[in-house]
Scaffold this motif. Structure first.
Motif, PDB file in Angstrom:
ATOM      1  N   LYS A  46      -6.800  14.483 -10.840  1.00  0.00           N
ATOM      2  CA  LYS A  46      -6.191  13.468 -11.701  1.00  0.00           C
ATOM      3  C   LYS A  46      -5.098  12.804 -10.892  1.00  0.00           C
ATOM      4  CE  LYS A  46      -7.262  15.616 -16.095  1.00  0.00           C
ATOM      5  NZ  LYS A  46      -6.746  16.297 -17.296  1.00  0.00           N
ATOM      6  N   SER A  47      -4.992  11.531 -11.052  1.00  0.00           N
ATOM      7  CA  SER A  47      -4.086  10.768 -10.215  1.00  0.00           C
ATOM      8  C   SER A  47      -2.639  11.226 -10.375  1.00  0.00           C
ATOM      9  CB  SER A  47      -4.218   9.285 -10.533  1.00  0.00           C
ATOM     10  OG  SER A  47      -3.667   8.518  -9.500  1.00  0.00           O
ATOM     11  N   ALA A 105      -6.447  -1.056   5.742  1.00  0.00           N
ATOM     12  CA  ALA A 105      -6.654   0.382   5.984  1.00  0.00           C
ATOM     13  C   ALA A 105      -6.714   1.127   4.650  1.00  0.00           C
ATOM     14  CB  ALA A 105      -5.524   0.911   6.858  1.00  0.00           C
ATOM     15  N   HIS A 106      -7.913   1.520   4.279  1.00  0.00           N
ATOM     16  CA  HIS A 106      -8.104   2.226   3.008  1.00  0.00           C
ATOM     17  C   HIS A 106      -7.509   3.634   3.041  1.00  0.00           C
ATOM     18  CE1 HIS A 106     -10.776  -0.640   1.008  1.00  0.00           C
ATOM     19  NE2 HIS A 106     -11.212  -0.931   2.222  1.00  0.00           N
ATOM     20  N   ASN A 107      -7.118   4.136   1.877  1.00  0.00           N
ATOM     21  CA  ASN A 107      -6.710   5.538   1.786  1.00  0.00           C
ATOM     22  C   ASN A 107      -7.900   6.484   1.653  1.00  0.00           C
ATOM     23  OD1 ASN A 107      -3.877   4.366   0.642  1.00  0.00           O
ATOM     24  ND2 ASN A 107      -3.642   6.422   1.494  1.00  0.00           N
ATOM     25  N   PHE A 108      -9.047   5.955   1.301  1.00  0.00           N
ATOM     26  CA  PHE A 108     -10.234   6.787   1.059  1.00  0.00           C
ATOM     27  C   PHE A 108     -11.228   6.667   2.200  1.00  0.00           C
ATOM     28  CE2 PHE A 108      -8.980   5.727  -3.452  1.00  0.00           C
ATOM     29  CZ  PHE A 108      -8.480   6.979  -3.737  1.00  0.00           C
ATOM     30  N   THR A 149      -7.374   5.716  -9.071  1.00  0.00           N
ATOM     31  CA  THR A 149      -8.712   5.170  -9.391  1.00  0.00           C
ATOM     32  C   THR A 149      -8.733   3.661  -9.177  1.00  0.00           C
ATOM     33  OG1 THR A 149      -8.273   4.723 -11.740  1.00  0.00           O
ATOM     34  CG2 THR A 149      -9.060   6.941 -11.179  1.00  0.00           C
ATOM     35  N   GLN A 150      -7.538   3.048  -9.156  1.00  0.00           N
ATOM     36  CA  GLN A 150      -7.455   1.597  -8.991  1.00  0.00           C
ATOM     37  C   GLN A 150      -7.087   1.176  -7.567  1.00  0.00           C
ATOM     38  OE1 GLN A 150      -8.586  -0.356 -11.447  1.00  0.00           O
ATOM     39  NE2 GLN A 150      -9.038   1.694 -12.270  1.00  0.00           N
ATOM     40  N   LEU A 151      -6.968   2.175  -6.687  1.00  0.00           N
ATOM     41  CA  LEU A 151      -6.455   1.887  -5.352  1.00  0.00           C
ATOM     42  C   LEU A 151      -7.357   0.922  -4.580  1.00  0.00           C
ATOM     43  CD1 LEU A 151      -3.839   2.940  -4.262  1.00  0.00           C
ATOM     44  CD2 LEU A 151      -5.069   4.815  -3.161  1.00  0.00           C
ATOM     45  N   THR A 152      -8.636   1.240  -4.518  1.00  0.00           N
ATOM     46  CA  THR A 152      -9.538   0.391  -3.740  1.00  0.00           C
ATOM     47  C   THR A 152      -9.651  -1.013  -4.337  1.00  0.00           C
ATOM     48  OG1 THR A 152     -10.690   2.318  -2.850  1.00  0.00           O
ATOM     49  CG2 THR A 152     -11.872   0.239  -2.784  1.00  0.00           C
ATOM     50  N   PRO A 153      -9.804  -1.145  -5.671  1.00  0.00           N
ATOM     51  CA  PRO A 153      -9.810  -2.510  -6.223  1.00  0.00           C
ATOM     52  C   PRO A 153      -8.503  -3.270  -5.966  1.00  0.00           C
ATOM     53  CG  PRO A 153     -10.639  -0.941  -7.851  1.00  0.00           C
ATOM     54  CD  PRO A 153     -10.148  -0.135  -6.679  1.00  0.00           C
ATOM     55  N   GLY A 188       0.794  -1.228   0.000  1.00  0.00           N
ATOM     56  CA  GLY A 188       0.000   0.000   0.000  1.00  0.00           C
ATOM     57  C   GLY A 188       0.819   1.266   0.000  1.00  0.00           C
ATOM     58  N   ILE A 189       0.115   2.377   0.208  1.00  0.00           N
ATOM     59  CA  ILE A 189       0.740   3.696   0.297  1.00  0.00           C
ATOM     60  C   ILE A 189       1.027   3.955   1.772  1.00  0.00           C
ATOM     61  CG2 ILE A 189       0.348   6.185  -0.009  1.00  0.00           C
ATOM     62  CD1 ILE A 189      -1.411   5.540  -2.416  1.00  0.00           C
TER      63      ILE A 189
END
Lengths: 468, 468
Positions: B180-181, B229-232, B202-206, B155-156
């Motif tokens: 924009k990413s 732990a999601h970033n969003f 845009t692909q982070l959660t998937p 992850g980030i």
């Protein structure tokens, strides 16, 4: 504005009850409307309240359909109830006013006999019709529930804070903070007869509930319509001993938790009597929370303002529909719907044919309830008294005038109108008028079309018996 | 305040894993923590949001336990996550600061190795441990998940709005409104290796979700701990094509609805793999909604203020626990609980014996989860950075200092403190200090007791690499 008190006569509405002879066929569902008073959008656990426990309403929602965008047609009591009962905006029936915004004990008006009520419509279709609780559409004989299509009535015909006995208790608002029932002396009626003055309000919800259950049990043989309109959580707040002091939300929470208990009693009785699968129950409130009463008023949750205001908090309400076997359980419905839609919906369910000349503001919401199609409503008009303050179309809401429910704040006209996208901004914080000129133009056309259908009628609310 | 960067060494915490040899016995449940970022108390349908659809989280709540009074231990990201991972207030680990309130890319500090994490505790008990998503407890090698008890990381390592590439896109906040990413170039890591800079958000959660499911499927043979732990929905907001533009709540809603989908994927996978009845899943967020980002920030529902504030909206969060067969379905729990309680709860479930010298701020919440007894927590401390701003005891909350999450508003000290009854006044509107002098005195004693346990430590957040 000068008003002429209309001569009231039972109007000869050309009501054709299709299939009236087979009223008892099981295809005609029983219908129960449970109406709370001044309950806010955010006051139930299933609408996110953090400290009020409403397990029965939560269960009703889990077993039925919970609306997120359900509206009443006015921001105060009398006009909202008139709209619910007739499927028409109060501006059409005269059940709204700008000086006197609800009926008071010294009011002389009431719902005109020319108006078709849900009760009369369903009675014509062979339904047994009962009204329990608060009426507030006129307390003179010609306006009472029993003059408007109900076989029976049991309750206080207006608000529970009316007929204050100023000879007892503290002056002004202080009386509300530790209320005693003897401070208020409203009539308590059976049918058209006053049984008592100043009923013990701690017993109001249990008494209403017992009467409602009795009505249900007594009318199992033919379809029935029960309009069960609580006086609470309108101030002054009273709960019975079983609930008093029991909630985390103080007296307001006690009262709402007792209402929740009452709803549970109704649903349990329908189940126990084997009527659940042939009964539609709809729960809502007449308007938003009375915020000026601080912790004795409710919560609009994430919505702005409350009772008395055309901000969302004043007119968007909990709306829960329940009909085991017919309404799919656990659905959260985001479509626009309104208490105006109840009459046409019930007409469809009961097979009533409505008078051709009847101008309705409601639409049949059966497709939403049964998942058979898209909703027919995409517009909502927000009146305060006789004035159109705002219009919602789709997700957008334009405000022409705003006014807080906090009485002392003056109205603010808006030209150009304020515009909010209620989907992305349910709290009405960010005006997006500049970004959507087309939407404002579109709404202006809606207003024009709407205004063309409105004919001025005398207000039933402004006229009062002179007092010394 | 001057700080000394601590020499980091793997501390020799005397961790005794009772029954370590039989780690694979079915009595040790798998544990999954799903953490959202900046999600508000009011952002889920089951917490009353009117326009965001969260059917998977609603179902998780209906099949499990939904907390109304669940708190995180800080009003911003880094300290809140440190508290969750250690069961200790950030003031004890140094994971808070008054100038720099979270870790930034140029920060040199991180979670000290002397701190016991959930991951290390469970790893010692024989658990497979995986971290997917945002870490934000230090991105230098010695602070990464893999240095803190996790077998793997993907992850980030900090917030998704960090490492802004100022050579592209509009300046300042404008970049967030149509993000924009490529405007952001944070590292994307596997274990301790940077795979990419500026991943397609845009692909982070998937991607995170796929990794989480892979982890679950790969570790069926022994108990596992997954920290997901999601970033969003932290800004900038990005949703994948399947969700972009689909919600009524705009881009924010799209992102939350994708998180909801991700939760559904996790629960479905646990069910499909036959693990559901041996897995505890806990969902919450790190802090309240970032209100300064207007419609790109979430909603605290009926609670006051949001991220960055010690008003309720900043620190009270959705909290949902799920464990089919062990947690009774459909319970709404009004007891006080906290992310601080996760470590001791998991210790109890895994049979870990905690070091005797470990000063914890969390308590085992198993009795609440399994309905076996009353909760052990009746106090909550609200820190902002290193300062104690407020204390909740029972239903009452005293504020010594208040400050809005809106950055420009200055802090306001209160002497005597403000006092709110959160039960009857969840929106913190009505100061009742005058009515409850005993409560304030009682809280003052709690503060005294608490302060006696706090030893100053260097802040891990204030120190940064100097930049030109």
């Amino acid at each position: 504005m000068k008003h002429i008190i209309q001569t009231i006569a039972i109007a000869s509405v050309a009501l054709i009850a299709a299939g009236r002879a087979d009223a008892a066929t099981p295809s005609r569902p029983n219908i129960v409307v449970i109406l709370a008073d001044d309950l806010g959008y955010g006051d139930l656990a299933c609408y996110g309240h953090p400290s009020i426990r409403t397990p029965n309403l939560d269960r009703m929602a889990a077993d039925g359909m919970r609306f997120t965008d359900f509206y009443v047609a006015a921001e105060v009591c009398t006009p909202s109830r008139a709209a619910l009962m007739t499927g028409r905006l109060p501006i059409r029936s005269g059940m709204c006013g700008d000086k006197r915004r609800v009926l008071f004990p010294n009011s002389t008006g009431g719902l005109p006999a020319t108006e078709l009520t849900i009760a009369r419509m369903l009675k014509e279709c062979g339904y047994a019709t009962g009204c329990v609780g608060k009426w507030h559409l006129g307390h003179h004989p010609q306006f009472l529930p029993t003059s408007h299509g109900f076989d029976s009535y049991f309750g206080i015909p207006y608000s529970n804070d009316m007929d204050r006995d100023t000879s007892v208790g503290p002056k002004g608002r202080a009386a509300f903070w530790a209320p005693k029932s003897e401070y208020w002396k409203p009539p308590f009626m059976r049918d058209a007869v006053v049984l008592e003055r100043g009923p013990d309000q701690t017993q109001l919800t249990p008494r209403y509930t017992a009467e409602a259950l009795k009505f249900i049990r007594a009318h199992k043989a033919k379809p029935f319509f029960l309009y069960f309109a609580h006086n609470f959580p309108h101030v002054p707040l009273f709960a019975s001993e079983k609930f008093h002091g029991k909630s985390r939300r103080g007296l307001y929470g006690d009262v709402v938790e007792e209402l929740d208990w009452s709803v549970g009693q109704v649903l349990d009785t329908l189940r126990a009597e084997g009527l659940a699968e042939n009964t539609l129950v709809f729960f809502t409130s007449d308007n938003g929370p009375w915020l000026t009463f601080e912790t004795h008023g409710g919560s609009a949750g994430p919505l702005r303002d409350g009772k008395g205001s055309t901000w969302e908090g004043g007119m968007r309400e909990p709306g829960i529909a329940w009909w085991p076997g017919r309404i799919k359980p656990g659905v959260i419905n985001h479509e626009l719907a309104s208490s105006l839609d109840l009459l046409p919906t019930f007409a469809a369910l009961a097979g009533a044919t409505l008078p051709r000349n009847l101008l309705l503001d409601g639409v049949d919401m059966s497709p939403l309830l049964f998942g058979t199609g898209p909703g027919k409503r995409d517009t909502m008009f927000y009146y305060r008294g006789t004035q159109l303050f705002a219009v919602r179309k789709g997700s957008f809401k334009a405000h022409f005038i705003t006014r807080s429910g906090y009485d002392k704040e003056p109205p603010a006209p808006h030209d150009p109108p304020l515009l909010f996208d209620l989907g992305s901004d349910p709290g009405e914080r960010f005006d997006v008028a500049k970004d959507h000129p087309g939407v404002l133009a579109d709404i202006a056309k809606e207003v024009e079309r709407h205004r063309a259908t409105v004919t001025p009628v005398p207000s039933q609310l402004e006229e009062a018996v002179k007092q010394n």
